[in-house]
Design an enzyme around this catalytic site. Structure first.
Site, PDB file in Angstrom:
ATOM      1  N   SER A   1      17.459 110.101-107.131  1.00 38.69           N
ATOM      2  CA  SER A   1      16.464 110.324-108.189  1.00 38.69           C
ATOM      3  C   SER A   1      17.221 110.645-109.468  1.00 38.69           C
ATOM      4  O   SER A   1      18.382 111.103-109.413  1.00 38.69           O
ATOM      5  CB  SER A   1      15.591 111.530-107.811  1.00 38.69           C
ATOM      6  OG  SER A   1      14.916 112.036-108.956  1.00 38.69           O
TER       7      SER A   1
ATOM      8  N   TYR B   1      13.944 120.112-104.488  1.00 33.71           N
ATOM      9  CA  TYR B   1      14.041 118.655-104.644  1.00 33.71           C
ATOM     10  C   TYR B   1      15.309 118.278-105.417  1.00 33.71           C
ATOM     11  O   TYR B   1      16.081 117.400-104.996  1.00 33.71           O
ATOM     12  CB  TYR B   1      12.796 118.154-105.371  1.00 33.71           C
ATOM     13  CG  TYR B   1      12.690 116.656-105.493  1.00 33.71           C
ATOM     14  CD1 TYR B   1      12.167 115.895-104.456  1.00 33.71           C
ATOM     15  CD2 TYR B   1      13.118 116.002-106.645  1.00 33.71           C
ATOM     16  CE1 TYR B   1      12.062 114.516-104.565  1.00 33.71           C
ATOM     17  CE2 TYR B   1      13.020 114.623-106.765  1.00 33.71           C
ATOM     18  CZ  TYR B   1      12.485 113.878-105.719  1.00 33.71           C
ATOM     19  OH  TYR B   1      12.392 112.515-105.837  1.00 33.71           O
TER      20      TYR B   1
HETATM   21  C1  BGC Z   1      10.088 112.437-108.491  1.00 36.21           C
HETATM   22  C2  BGC Z   1       8.837 112.150-109.299  1.00 36.21           C
HETATM   23  C3  BGC Z   1       9.134 112.289-110.788  1.00 36.21           C
HETATM   24  C4  BGC Z   1      10.369 111.508-111.187  1.00 36.21           C
HETATM   25  C5  BGC Z   1      10.777 111.747-112.631  1.00 36.21           C
HETATM   26  C6  BGC Z   1      11.190 111.534-108.980  1.00 36.21           C
HETATM   27  O1  BGC Z   1      12.338 111.691-108.222  1.00 36.21           O
HETATM   28  O2  BGC Z   1       9.820 112.206-107.107  1.00 36.21           O
HETATM   29  O3  BGC Z   1       7.807 113.054-108.925  1.00 36.21           O
HETATM   30  O4  BGC Z   1       8.022 111.803-111.530  1.00 36.21           O
HETATM   31  O5  BGC Z   1      11.453 111.854-110.351  1.00 36.21           O
HETATM   32  O6  BGC Z   1      10.751 113.098-112.990  1.00 36.21           O
END
Ligand code: BGC
Length: 270
Positions: free
Chosen positions: A155, A168
């Site tokens: 991400s 996360y």
């Molecule tokens: C998350 C999303 C978020 C995006 C940008 C992703 O990894 O799961 O919820 O919108 O990152 O912030």
């Protein structure tokens, strides 16, 4: 999508968390490029079976296998079934991921663990099983010049800190060095390991952030390209990383984020 069905001909792929969102798109694109695909799901069996039927209806090959990637026995059973039914694995897309958000002071250990277990430990467990099979089988020159390819779904939050989402962001930061360390260790065996770092992609995980016009406008302020991404944007990159077209690419993270990781707030100022 339009790929030559020869691109991934005779290759067997496993996509975790493929019953919706980015994983679903990746499974469909890999199948379109000629791979036989395992559509892994945790609880959404019906959705996974539907994707399998649709892939087959287009002349592709797919099966659905249920497993919670954070559980070692379930991961091992999934790989056993895949190897029994497809014979081997050439491509692993470590995609399954969750959010379980809370402000830092309110975050429970359960919330911390649930996210680390799926997003980070789940990728470790699947990568290890895939790598064992890559090593056992080695390169089959008529199939691919690599012995195997692993793609980790990371991400933008592997580099962008994210208040309210410490679990996360920590899991994604962890994926970065896990991926690069595995890549370093396995490169001599012709195994390639890379990550994709999506930005804001329209899926169920972030519906809140884009479903109303006001929220979508706020979100677009964080995206220099001024467009919220779609799963196909990510899936196309996954096909490239899975194919021999990226044979000299390992240990890298490909950001698919419309520039979200470019500190857009600094476009004017600083
Ligand atoms: C998350 C999303 C978020 C995006 C940008 C992703 O990894 O799961 O919820 O919108 O990152 O912030």
């Amino acid at each position: 999508m339009s790929y030559s069905a020869d691109l991934l001909k005779d290759q067997k792929a496993l996509v975790t968390g493929a019953s919706s969102g980015i994983g679903e798109a990746v499974a469909r694109h890999l199948a379109q490029a000629g791979a036989a695909v395992v559509v892994n799901y945790r609880s959404e069996q019906e959705d996974a079976e539907k994707i399998v039927q649709e892939i087959r209806a287009r002349g592709g090959d797919a099966i659905a296998i249920g497993a919670d990637v954070s559980k070692e026995e379930e991961v091992n059973a999934m790989f056993e079934q895949m190897l029994r039914e497809f014979g081997t694995i050439d491509i692993l897309v470590n995609n399954a991921g969750i959010q379980n958000d809370a402000s830092f002071l309110d975050m429970t250990l359960q919330q911390w663990n649930s996210v680390i277990n799926v997003n980070l430990t789940g990728q470790f467990l699947c990568a290890r099983e895939a790598a064992k099979e890559f090593m056992r089988r080695g390169v089959q020159p008529n199939v691919s010049c690599a012995a195997g390819k692993i793609i980790c779904m990371s991400s933008v939050h592997e580099v962008i800190p994210w208040a309210g989402h410490v679990n996360y962001a920590a899991s994604k930061g962890g994926i970065n060095l896990m991926m690069r360390s595995i890549a370093q260790e396995l490169a001599p065996h012709k195994i390639r390991v890379n990550s994709i770092a999506p930005g804001a992609i329209k899926t169920d995980i972030n519906t809140e952030a884009w479903s109303s016009p006001e929220e979508a406008a706020e979100l677009r302020k964080l995206i220099p390209s001024d467009r919220i991404g779609v799963p196909d944007d990510v899936a196309k990159a996954a096909v490239w990383l899975a194919s021999d077209d990226s044979d000299y690419v390992t240990g890298t993270t490909l950001f698919i984020d419309g520039g979200m990781a470019l500190y857009p707030a600094f476009a004017h100022g600083g």
